[in-house]
Design a protein around this motif. Structure first.
Motif, PDB file in Angstrom:
ATOM      1  N   UNK A  50      37.318  32.913  35.601  1.00  0.00           N
ATOM      2  CA  UNK A  50      38.191  33.236  36.787  1.00  0.00           C
ATOM      3  C   UNK A  50      38.020  34.413  36.748  1.00  0.00           C
ATOM      4  N   UNK A  51      37.156  35.000  37.865  1.00  0.00           N
ATOM      5  CA  UNK A  51      36.841  36.374  37.761  1.00  0.00           C
ATOM      6  C   UNK A  51      37.880  37.555  38.027  1.00  0.00           C
ATOM      7  N   UNK A  52      39.124  37.151  38.606  1.00  0.00           N
ATOM      8  CA  UNK A  52      39.948  38.017  38.961  1.00  0.00           C
ATOM      9  C   UNK A  52      41.041  38.390  37.653  1.00  0.00           C
ATOM     10  N   UNK A  53      40.883  37.455  36.803  1.00  0.00           N
ATOM     11  CA  UNK A  53      41.269  37.503  35.404  1.00  0.00           C
ATOM     12  C   UNK A  53      40.531  38.180  34.528  1.00  0.00           C
ATOM     13  N   UNK A  54      39.192  38.420  34.640  1.00  0.00           N
ATOM     14  CA  UNK A  54      38.226  39.014  33.948  1.00  0.00           C
ATOM     15  C   UNK A  54      37.146  39.594  34.814  1.00  0.00           C
ATOM     16  N   UNK A  55      37.532  40.901  35.372  1.00  0.00           N
ATOM     17  CA  UNK A  55      36.472  41.565  36.138  1.00  0.00           C
ATOM     18  C   UNK A  55      35.233  41.721  35.587  1.00  0.00           C
ATOM     19  N   UNK A  56      35.077  41.783  34.231  1.00  0.00           N
ATOM     20  CA  UNK A  56      33.945  42.257  33.507  1.00  0.00           C
ATOM     21  C   UNK A  56      33.056  41.027  32.960  1.00  0.00           C
TER      22      UNK A  56
END
Length: 350
Positions: A119-125
């Motif tokens: 989930x990109x918004x929880x893990x930008x990297x």
């Protein structure tokens, strides 16, 4: 004189691991690793700051560990970013079909696979960290979701990556996928040829592939002077069923289906199957009162009653193409993208 601040001459605490330095710098361990290796994935300002902190604290990367990380692992990472629909599941029929073909191809080539759902918004990297983990030789990304720019940034400095998705002119990352815009045109032409005069598209246009399908559908509808409306529809099972039921209620005003819409283009076969259930629940006959076309040609599309007319994207050929391109990129070749032609599969719903 002893009035100086206590500890002014105290030596800096030594940083012993990448994780220690990452915590001090406020970045991921993967970013630290790439910065110290001079990788262009890390911007100059961040790299300079990390290098300065490493010198200040006397940090020297473990050279043996670094060498081990550069060795081949025999593992390909497969990552599914779900920025557009957090509740979509890997058990989605399309994902499972593509993953099955990818697993077959990779195993045949002597590779294992490592799967991650993010989930990109929880893990930008999310993508940098996966690439910098040292656990994979290359990466396959299934779906661009709403992460097109992030993928583009990584592609600038990382060659062994192939993405399943929609191709746009001038993009930098290597993609394999169907001509979604053409597929949307084929679906809409079929609905109109079957007698539909007012159209609806059910799908989530925040996903790049779905947006392209709707764009193709809109182009044909406009050309033919027919109305078409988009109804946002997510792919997480419970949410999709509720949304589709509401959409069907909204676009069919009477029990016999004599509403404003008489043709539905579903962004995927799973959405189309949900449409069939909702239409049946309201007593609306398909295709007599409502024409319906899906997209994907998943195995279930030939098993519905009535059998689903759909646009086929060749998932098996796509999986083979992704693996072939990734292996070439692992050898240092900067490959072109592969765009597969869609095919209209005419059955009973339109």
């Amino acid at each position: 004189m002893t009035g100086q601040t206590e500890g002014a001459n105290k030596p800096k605490e030594r940083i012993r691991t990448l994780a220690d330095l990452a915590g001090l710098a406020g970045v991921s361990a993967g970013t630290v690793s790439r910065a110290l290796a001079g990788n262009s994935l890390v911007n100059t300002k961040t790299r300079t700051r990390i290098e300065a902190l490493a010198r200040e604290h006397g940090f020297r990367p473990n050279q043996m560990a670094s060498k081990l990380r550069r060795q081949k692992t025999g593992v390909v990472g497969i990552v599914i970013p779900l920025g557009h629909d957090h509740r979509q599941q890997i058990s989605d029929t399309f994902f499972m079909t593509l993953l099955g073909y990818l697993a077959d191809e990779l195993t045949e080539k002597g590779y294992d696979l490592m799967l991650r759902r993010v989930i990109p918004e929880k893990d930008e990297d999310w993508l940098d960290r996966f690439i910098g983990s040292g656990m994979v030789d290359g990466v396959i990304v299934i779906g661009q979701s709403d992460q097109f720019e992030r993928i583009e940034d990584v592609a600038d400095g990382y060659l062994p990556m192939v993405v399943w998705g929609n191709h746009q002119e001038g993009q930098r990352h290597c993609v394999v996928g169907t001509d979604n815009r053409l597929g949307g045109k084929l679906a809409t032409e079929r609905l109109i040829a079957a007698g539909a005069t007012s159209l609806a598209f059910l799908g989530d246009n925040d996903a790049i592939e779905f947006a392209a399908r709707y764009a193709g559908a809109s182009q044909i509808a406009e050309k033919m002077g027919l109305p078409i409306r988009a109804f946002p529809t997510h792919l997480s099972p419970g949410r999709m069923a509720r949304e589709v039921a509401q959409h069907v209620q909204d676009l069919t005003r009477t029990a016999d289906g004599a509403g404003a819409v008489d043709g539905i283009f579903a962004a995927t076969d799973t959405v189309a199957v949900s449409c069939l259930a909702a239409l049946r629940a309201r007593g609306i006959a398909v295709p007599a009162a409502m024409k319906l076309v899906g997209f994907d040609d998943l195995p279930v599309s030939s098993q519905t009653l009535p059998a689903l007319t759909t646009v086929k994207q060749d998932i098996a050929a796509g999986a083979k193409g992704m693996v072939d391109l990734l292996l070439r990129r692992l050898k240092g070749e900067d490959t072109e993208s592969l765009v597969l032609p869609p095919q209209l599969i005419g059955r009973e719903t339109a």
